[in-house]
Design an enzyme around this catalytic site. Structure first.
Site, PDB file in Angstrom:
ATOM      1  N   GLY A  27      26.079  32.724  44.795  1.00 13.15           N
ATOM      2  CA  GLY A  27      26.808  33.978  44.746  1.00 13.15           C
ATOM      3  C   GLY A  27      28.276  33.813  44.420  1.00 13.15           C
ATOM      4  O   GLY A  27      28.998  33.191  45.180  1.00 13.15           O
ATOM      5  N   SER A  28      28.755  34.354  43.317  1.00  6.47           N
ATOM      6  CA  SER A  28      30.120  34.063  42.906  1.00  6.47           C
ATOM      7  C   SER A  28      30.530  34.925  41.716  1.00  6.47           C
ATOM      8  O   SER A  28      29.840  35.868  41.348  1.00  6.47           O
ATOM      9  CB  SER A  28      30.242  32.580  42.556  1.00  6.47           C
ATOM     10  OG  SER A  28      29.106  32.151  41.844  1.00  6.47           O
ATOM     11  N   ARG A  29      31.648  34.519  41.085  1.00  6.10           N
ATOM     12  CA  ARG A  29      32.219  35.327  40.005  1.00  6.10           C
ATOM     13  C   ARG A  29      33.069  34.434  39.112  1.00  6.10           C
ATOM     14  O   ARG A  29      33.617  33.426  39.555  1.00  6.10           O
ATOM     15  CB  ARG A  29      33.036  36.433  40.663  1.00  6.10           C
ATOM     16  CG  ARG A  29      34.161  37.042  39.881  1.00  6.10           C
ATOM     17  CD  ARG A  29      34.798  38.124  40.729  1.00  6.10           C
ATOM     18  NE  ARG A  29      36.038  38.609  40.171  1.00  6.10           N
ATOM     19  CZ  ARG A  29      36.749  39.593  40.698  1.00  6.10           C
ATOM     20  NH1 ARG A  29      36.344  40.192  41.799  1.00  6.10           N
ATOM     21  NH2 ARG A  29      37.876  39.988  40.130  1.00  6.10           N
TER      22      ARG A  29
END
Length: 228
Positions: free
Chosen positions: A197-199
């Site tokens: 989960g990240s960006r």
């Protein structure tokens, strides 16, 4: 071109996931084996085995690393560094490296997305820095400057500087960056990997023509984000 092809990382399951997948498989097999032999009724085993299989397949998909080659001319092209969804397109003050106005384009990666990151432009790596920080939810605006992150600045052959920022999310606890300062880099190469989960934010010159819209899904190393 020969150097570019030689540097491609042809991996189907990303090496960052090898130990996690092996350890996870061992734990789940042991747990379900204990359930199987502990109860005469096999219903708990069947339920657990089904749930564990679904979870494990999601994790396998997360660590999947497709081999992709950008189709087309890479000159002045910015390609998506990650699979995910466009959550931000706006001008911002970038005060970490450029100290001026930049056009920020952000891609949010959910748990179901591949989390390998690709180099967004051809050029030379001018800066690689890792910053410790918080673990806010990755889609929040403050995550870009407060979360744990890695910053990669690339100068294109035409002298244009762009920044890619890998950002850890609420569940992400490890950012891996393969880019190295003063090395040539190319579209098609892996920039790094972020676990769970990240960006990824891109900071482009103001006035850059953007080819994507808010909410649009992106495919890493395929979707054209912008033309410089």
């Amino acid at each position: 071109m020969g150097r570019k092809l030689n540097k491609l990382k042809k991996i189907r399951i990303h090496r960052e996931g090898t130990h996690t997948l092996i350890a996870g498989a061992g734990v789940l097999l042991l747990f379900n084996a204990c359930l199987y032999y502990a109860f005469e009724c096999k219903l708990p085993f069947y339920i657990s085995a089904t749930v564990c299989t679904v979870i494990y397949l999601i994790v396998v998909n997360f660590f999947r690393c497709p081999v992709r080659r950008f189709k087309g001319d890479t000159e002045n092209v910015v390609v998506a560094p990650a699979d995910g969804k466009i959550v931000v397109i706006e001008e911002v003050d970038e005060n970490e490296y450029f100290h001026d106005r930049r056009l920020m384009v952000s891609i949010f990666m959910s748990l179901t997305n591949v989390h390998a990151n690709w180099i967004p432009v051809d050029g030379t790596v001018r800066l690689v820095e890792h910053h410790d920080g918080n673990f806010h939810k990755a889609w929040l605006p403050k995550a870009s400057i407060e979360n744990e992150r890695s910053t990669i600045v690339i100068e294109t052959p035409d002298g244009v500087f762009i920044m890619a920022r890998q950002i850890a999310g609420a569940m992400a606890r490890r950012i891996v960056t393969y880019a190295r300062e003063d090395e040539d880099c190319y579209i098609d190469e892996h920039m790094g990997f972020i676990k769970f989960g990240s960006r990824v934010d891109l900071f482009l010159p103001v006035g850059t023509k953007v080819n994507v819209n808010l909410g649009q899904k992106t495919v890493g190393n395929e979707t054209i984000i912008a033309k410089l």
